[in-house]
Scaffold this active site. Structure first.
Site, PDB file in Angstrom:
ATOM      1  N   ALA A 178      13.158 -33.405   6.345  1.00 37.16           N
ATOM      2  CA  ALA A 178      13.078 -33.644   5.391  1.00 37.16           C
ATOM      3  C   ALA A 178      11.117 -33.760   4.879  1.00 37.16           C
ATOM      4  O   ALA A 178      10.973 -34.836   6.012  1.00 37.16           O
ATOM      5  CB  ALA A 178      13.545 -35.098   4.917  1.00 37.16           C
ATOM      6  N   GLU A 179      10.653 -32.469   4.105  1.00 38.84           N
ATOM      7  CA  GLU A 179       9.025 -32.978   4.675  1.00 38.84           C
ATOM      8  C   GLU A 179       8.189 -34.012   4.239  1.00 38.84           C
ATOM      9  O   GLU A 179       7.627 -34.442   4.806  1.00 38.84           O
ATOM     10  CB  GLU A 179       8.805 -31.791   3.631  1.00 38.84           C
ATOM     11  CG  GLU A 179       8.791 -31.912   2.644  1.00 38.84           C
ATOM     12  CD  GLU A 179      10.770 -31.279   1.030  1.00 38.84           C
ATOM     13  OE1 GLU A 179      11.599 -31.627   2.232  1.00 38.84           O
ATOM     14  OE2 GLU A 179      10.083 -30.821   0.593  1.00 38.84           O
TER      15      GLU A 179
END
Lengths: 217, 225, 217, 225
Positions: C45-46
């Protein structure tokens, strides 16, 4: 008191509460010995710690905790480990209040050379170029002459460490401040005369009326 | 080498006092990602005080009622430098009406620009944005046959950051996805104000757990109620 | 099976053991639901975690652990927290094996537009430009047409996300691979004919002899 | 969202097998600062194997008998890209005799060049080295009236790094001043070989303690004797 102790004691007076300070290896690292007890600072070792502490007790050394010279150290309570990117990020980014470095030459512009003697000694610049380019205040701590040859010269003949005017030169003979006008003699060493400083200095010195004797507590 | 000294303790700052420090029109770096890891008490204090005209630099403007969304709703933001405003219709409306200026920056470029400002680099050379509207007005640099945009460093007058835990020296730890922009912004604010959930004694955070060294932090907000 | 489920199930087949994968919010995030049990991957998840896990049990949500869409998630054993600099360092630096993103338009060059409709919708690019510029493999997962208008077009009329040819387009009607020669139709959706794909696609399609029906396990 | 999978376990690699992977003439990024935080067992295995012609990128060449100094003494280093060689007289001799090429790089520039290689930036813009011999042959870029050197990214065929602790997924923790170049080099090697002191089960390193995510690590060396 020998020359190096005079220098270290005088430089210690430049350090004040709350500073982040990096001391170069050799003579500059002696400065930590002469800090007054009531001055609270953090020392950075650029190899990876903020909050460098004294040498550990015999038998308590940790091979993963050394200073930039490779000597065993401790970390003070509240210390932080940092990697090399963070360490030099702090240095280049203006977060380092002061660095104290040794010098081979300083010239009339206040430029420092301290990382190589072509054809003779090529240790490499290590962190010195980043420290001089990045630290908020750069103090050069060095003996005044090398085997009789002045180290404060009209223009550096050795390769520069940075094209930045350093802030203060402290030797056993003098405290000298590079300014727009040139090198200003601020203090003379214990028992040293202005004339003696002049004759041991190859660069011109500006001598104002208020040259005092160096406090060496 | 003997080190007799160590760095001074921080004193905990009341949140309203911290808000008072910040002048109208200041450039604020504000941590958080969709209001996760955002200094929420600090934002509430700024809203309560009502002084604005701020340029805020952040990942996003969150949603109305959350994090930076509250600053937007209160009309305190003159300009936002952000990567995303898609979940805050108020930001979009104010941008279209001209009430707020919005500068959209790719997320990875934004964090590197802030890092560059914080670690003293002259800019960022990134391929992100080449051939898109992001390229407009920017210098490009060709390096070994590939084109990069030269993106300028960003610094703030204040960095307002959130942390999981601080010690009395200001050393900070962050939790899970609440890291986001906080550790990087701590490098790039002229004054750094940290809002920790918890404040612990010196020594309670081991050196290897510190993500932001206390020397970067100017003010610690006192513990919340 | 609705269009989105067909797309998500087909994209899931592109993911193989040991990959680091970033799924965009919305339709792309559905792909995680259809991974075979024996495929071991890490999801990024950035916003700050490698090893994104499922939604937590009721009452166990942590406000400091969300995905890039702001939804509560968990972290799998062996997960790592990352700050935004590390997160995008991984993306730009070639460490991300695959990203799956939504699309507004893809054109004959394989260029993607997915971050704004001038004058109408300006959400901002978020991490999309870095993901498309940096990921080793970019898959666009989208429904084939928007309100009857083809989304696969000769040349994007919307602002580009990157001047990079993406690697694969997966819709409920087709799997299309952009190549040097143009857009190659690789598969058709369940019960869909090549002619139906052609008429729903504004860009030219190269149809080779071996077009198969999309496997949708 | 359900995530049924997770990333594969690493298998511990024998140090001699790891050395066998590395071809003659490879570019090696090697962690450590004066042999602190250096992959010592990996270096011993390379010396035992005797294949060389390496370009090594590291902070320094340590001292004879320690860390990278052993590679220098064994004649396996064709070129060293380092910031300091002052404590290794053998490196100095080999440089003067022409047996070894030495490229001296300021320490902060070196670590940023490796970082740029690892995080996909086109180069580094730094004021360090301007007006010194470091500037020679380099492009300078003027940004807002200040001059910066454009320094190129560095990547390695292999990154050989040391860590305090790893889990089976390759997540790494470092200790105190043994961090140094290791976490940055882990980003910039095409293949990353990590030498941990200790290997622990998955879950024993909490997510917030991980400094290098396991996805960056290709091989973990088995625990030493």
């Amino acid at each position: 008191m020998n020359a190096k102790e005079i220098i270290a004691r005088r430089v210690a007076l430049e350090i004040s509460d709350g500073m982040l300070v990096n001391l170069g290896i050799g003579l500059p690292s002696m400065v930590a010995n002469y800090l007054p007890d009531d001055v609270d600072v953090f020392f950075q070792a650029e190899n990876g710690v903020i909050g460098l502490g004294a040498r550990p007790p015999e038998g308590m050394e940790d091979p993963d905790l050394t200073d930039a010279g490779g000597g065993f150290v401790t970390a003070v309570p509240g210390a932080a480990s940092i990697d090399s990117a963070m360490s030099f990020g702090l240095i280049r980014g203006g977060h380092l209040d002061m660095t104290v470095l040794g010098g081979l030459q300083v010239d009339a512009r206040g430029y420092l050379a301290n990382w190589m003697v072509p054809g003779k000694m090529v240790p490499g610049m290590g962190g010195a170029m980043d420290l001089v380019a990045g630290a908020n205040r750069v103090i050069v701590a060095m003996v005044h002459s090398a085997k009789g040859a002045p180290k404060i010269v009209p223009e550096c003949t050795l390769p520069l460490t940075a094209a930045r005017r350093i802030d203060l030169i402290v030797t056993e003979m003098a405290v000298i401040e590079p300014t727009d006008a040139g090198l200003v003699l601020r203090e003379v060493g214990p028992g040293v005369t202005v004339e003696q400083v002049r004759s041991a200095t190859a660069a011109d010195l500006i001598v104002e009326s208020d040259v005092s004797e160096m406090p060496v507590p | 080498m003997t080190c007799t000294g160590d760095a001074p303790m921080k004193t905990a700052t009341k949140v309203a006092e911290a808000a008072e420090m910040i002048p109208e029109g200041a450039v604020l770096l504000i941590g958080g990602f969709m209001a996760v890891g955002t200094p929420e008490r600090m934002i509430d204090a700024l809203v309560a005080r009502g002084v604005g005209g701020f340029t805020i630099v952040a990942n996003d403007t969150a949603m109305p009622g959350h994090g930076i969304g509250k600053l937007v709703s209160a009309g305190l933001v003159a300009k936002a430098v952000v990567s995303h405003i898609g979940l805050n219709p108020e930001t979009q409306q104010k941008m279209i009406s001209g009430e707020m200026e919005v500068d959209l920056v790719p997320q990875g470029t934004l964090v590197e620009r802030i890092r560059a400002g914080g670690v003293g680099l002259g800019g960022v050379l990134t391929a992100t944005g080449v051939g898109t509207p992001v390229e407009e007005g920017k210098q490009t640099v060709e390096i070994d046959g590939k084109t990069y945009l030269l993106e300028k460093p960003i610094r703030g007058d204040y960095a307002l950051i959130a942390a999981r835990q601080a010690d009395y020296k200001g050393n900070l730890e962050y939790a899970l996805t609440a890291h986001n922009f906080n550790p990087i912004m701590a490098l790039a604010g002229a004054t750094v104000i940290a809002e920790p959930h918890v404040i612990v004694p010196v020594g309670a955070i081991p050196p290897d757990a510190v993500k932001t060294p206390g020397v970067l932090v100017d003010h610690l907000l006192e513990r919340g109620q």
